[in-house]
Design an enzyme around this catalytic site. Structure first.
Site, short mmCIF file in Angstrom:
data_model
loop_
_atom_site.label_atom_id
_atom_site.label_comp_id
_atom_site.label_asym_id
_atom_site.label_seq_id
_atom_site.Cartn_x
_atom_site.Cartn_y
_atom_site.Cartn_z
N SER A 168 34.84 37.00 42.38
CA SER A 168 34.19 36.09 41.16
C SER A 168 34.12 37.29 40.42
CB SER A 168 32.71 36.13 42.16
OG SER A 168 32.22 37.41 42.53
N LYS A 207 34.98 29.34 29.70
CA LYS A 207 34.37 29.55 31.22
C LYS A 207 34.12 28.02 31.51
CE LYS A 207 31.99 32.07 34.45
NZ LYS A 207 31.28 31.04 34.75
N LYS A 211 28.43 35.38 29.24
CA LYS A 211 27.78 34.06 29.59
C LYS A 211 27.03 33.80 28.17
CE LYS A 211 26.48 32.99 33.39
NZ LYS A 211 27.24 32.07 34.37
#
Ligand SMILES: [Zn+2]
Length: 673
Positions: free
Chosen positions: A83, A116, A317
């Site tokens: 991850s 993403k 993010k």
């Protein structure tokens, strides 16, 4: 045809069908009609039936036909699926970049920036070019074997280079299985109508669909796949960078996200992240950040990995569209089919560019799950779509002793006609005369995509019901000048306009009428397909379940819904009255598929107000037009919605006509009539 010719023909057909799958699903630029595609499939099936021993292991006919072994099987990933570490700001990203360059002892490092995708990671193994195993990421070491469902995804190549001898000996392609928001909405709508629990977001829907046991069922969910990394690769020549791998994957027939960017410096990288974030509202799928990877593979191995994540990649993010606000009330809404849905009424709050004052709670169990009470402060989140949801209670404010009250009667008609549909957490008002349901039904009937009665909005409909002027949609056609003059704010001119709009609606096509009737599970596309197939209302009414299920996109649930709907005496009465009023009951002769947009290539950018981009694309295709993802010299029209992307600039550079959504709608209106 002898056996040898059959063998060659089978191979040729498999190749051709897969090429069309690629054109349709990956390029979004089909070159043949659905009927022609079906004809190819039928020919292949017929040959395979005649010569079963010649059936290719990777035959397109086997995408959904293969039996699934019972029980969950697991797959051990040869190479761990790690991850990624997250960064939440440009500063954190800069820190990561600094660590990487200092470890490598260089000033700058070329990176690839990729959207993403908010989906489910999966690993696809191709041996000698043939897809042999598809597995979920699982815990990174062991995943679930979902080969049957991966194979059912027509966006995934069954073989890559296997036919031409150009296949890598071994390829483990990793990527993200995801679901478009339009498909997510469609599936949830069906689930809500049929009383199943709805999915919370497209990611959950993708994950659930990937685990289904029946590949035919999973195939209907329209899962998609982008390749984003290379697990293992043998026998593919020199691949020195990640970017090279992405190009190879594209050549082999995989979908690779078109927005990937190669960045030569940190500034370029930061700029790419900013631009990719700006794309977010224009995409048809959910994304939650940018994945940044060091491009050179030798540098990747030099950097290596920690226990849980690679040092050469990081996730940046995006800010979630979030806000906190107070729940003023929890009310129950009655839908057009009587389904009761709890809705939170909120203190209005801006979130991701729009002001939000309500959030649906989907079902009554959701209230329990959140532990939600009136007066609580809650955290709201809006994914790319417009429907906001409540994530959690951040500050209890209400009376905690007040228990969630399940509806015992309909909030609109107060009738006790409530049933909990089996195991499902759903309540339904089954009173056919329920005013709120009637209101939703009338509004739906008059809506733009259905009978398009201009001027018949909420205020008018409500008054018609309150005054007893409309008890069913058929009453619309009995309205007179005297009736309408009774309504508030209605003068002669307005009355005349509304009556004209009502008169005009009588000539709408059968597909619009079928949509307007509000049959459960039957949306715009299904209505159009039914109308096209059966030509007249009588044809649809008398069609049995088998004939209905033979129509593409009409499955068992929809077919049952149609049969049940038309078996009701009220429906029969309603159709009789509509017929008497002179409402058209057939489909215009020119089939839509032969289309009047033939030869016209459309590109959509930005968010549309009237329909999703997928719906708009579907419509264009059903009219014979083409839809492309990118602007090229072949493009005829660029339709710019809200917050359009860079396509507009490109279009104006190429001198291509850019139109707004309004013009596009007018164009459709002219074409469909
Ligand atoms: Zn009711």
């Amino acid at each position: 045809m002898d056996r040898n010719q059959a063998k060659q023909e089978i191979a040729r057909l498999a190749r051709e069908i897969e090429q069309h799958n690629y054109n349709y699903y990956v390029l979004d630029a089909p070159t043949i009609s659905d009927q022609e595609y079906d004809a190819l499939m039928h020919r292949l099936l017929a040959l395979e039936q005649k010569y079963p021993e010649l059936t290719l292991p990777y035959s397109p006919t086997r995408r959904v036909g293969v039996k699934v072994p019972s029980g969950v099987r697991t797959v051990r990933h040869e190479l761990k699926m790690l991850s990624l570490d997250n960064t939440y700001s440009a500063d954190e990203l800069r820190d990561w970049y600094a660590r990487v360059t200092s470890r490598l002892g260089v000033d700058r490092v070329e990176c690839v920036a990729e959207l993403k995708i908010d989906g489910v990671s999966a690993s696809l193994l191709y041996e000698a070019g043939v897809l042999t195993v598809g597995a979920t990421r699982g815990d990174g070491e062991v995943g679930e074997d979902v080969t049957h469902n991966i194979r059912a995804m027509r966006m995934v190549p069954l073989f890559c280079g296997a036919d031409s001898g150009g296949a890598p000996r071994l390829l483990e392609a990793r990527g993200e299985v995801y679901m478009d928001r339009a498909d997510f909405d469609r599936i949830n709508l069906i689930r809500r109508e049929s009383g199943s629990e709805v999915f919370a977001n497209p990611r959950n829907a993708a994950s659930g669909s990937l685990k289904l046991l029946d590949p035919a069922e999973s195939s209907k969910r329209n899962l998609r796949f982008f390749v984003h990394s290379c697990g293992r690769l043998e026998g593919a020549g020199q691949i020195k960078t990640h970017w090279d791998f992405l190009q190879l994957a594209r050549r082999l027939g995989f979908a690779v996200n078109p927005h990937n960017r190669l960045c030569s410096s940190f500034d370029a990288l930061r700029e790419a992240c900013r631009e990719l974030e700006a794309l977010r509202p224009t995409l048809s799928y959910d994304v939650d950040g940018v994945v940044v990877k060091v491009n050179r593979l030798d540098w990747q191995s030099e950097l290596g990995e920690t226990m849980k994540s690679p040092r050469w990649a990081v996730a940046y993010k995006f800010q979630a569209y979030q806000a906190t606000t107070r729940v003023n009330d929890i009310v129950v809404q009655v839908g057009r089919t009587g389904v009761l849905t709890p809705v939170a009424e909120l203190e209005p709050v801006p979130c991701g560019g729009v002001v939000i004052s309500r959030a649906t709670l989907h079902n009554f169990d959701e209230i329990d799950r959140l532990g939600l009470h009136k007066g609580d402060r809650v955290l709201l989140e809006r994914a790319g779509d417009v429907i906001p949801k409540i994530v959690k209670v951040v500050e209890p404010g209400g009376d905690r002793r007040e228990l969630r009250r399940l509806p015992t009667n309909c909030p609109s008609c107060r009738e006790d006609f409530i049933c909990r549909d089996g195991e499902a957490v759903q309540y339904r008002c089954v009173n056919p005369d329920c005013p709120r349901q009637l209101e939703r039904r009338l509004l739906h009937f008059a809506s733009r995509n259905a009978m398009d009665i201009v001027g018949m909005g909420e205020a008018v409909v409500r008054q018609l019901i309150d005054r007893g002027l409309a008890r069913s949609v058929a009453d619309i056609y009995d309205l007179t000048t005297e009736h309408l003059l009774e309504l508030d704010f209605f003068a002669a001119k307005k009355v005349e306009a509304l009556l004209e709009a009502i008169e005009a609606s009588k000539g709408r096509s059968l597909s619009r009428l079928v949509l307007g009737l509000g049959i459960p599970n039957i949306g715009e596309k299904a209505a159009a397909l039914l109308a096209r197939e059966f030509r007249t209302m009588d044809g649809i009414v008398s069609a049995g379940p088998e004939a209905l299920m033979a129509v593409p996109e009409i499955g068992e649930v929809s077919s049952e819904a149609v049969v049940r709907f038309f078996a009701q005496p009220e429906t029969r009465k309603l159709l009789e009255r509509l017929k008497k009023s002179g409402v058209r009951m057939d489909e215009p002769d020119v089939p839509l598929a032969q289309g009047r947009l033939t030869g016209q290539v459309f590109v959509f950018t930005g968010e549309l107000a009237n329909r999703t981009r997928a719906q708009a694309a579907q419509l264009v295709k059903s009219l014979g037009g083409e839809v492309s993802a990118t602007v090229t010299a072949r493009t005829n029209w660029v339709v710019a919605g809200q917050a359009p992307g860079s396509k507009v600039a490109r279009a104006s550079k190429l001198g291509i006509r850019i139109i707004e959504e309004k013009e596009f709608e007018e164009m459709l209106h002219d074409v469909i009539g």
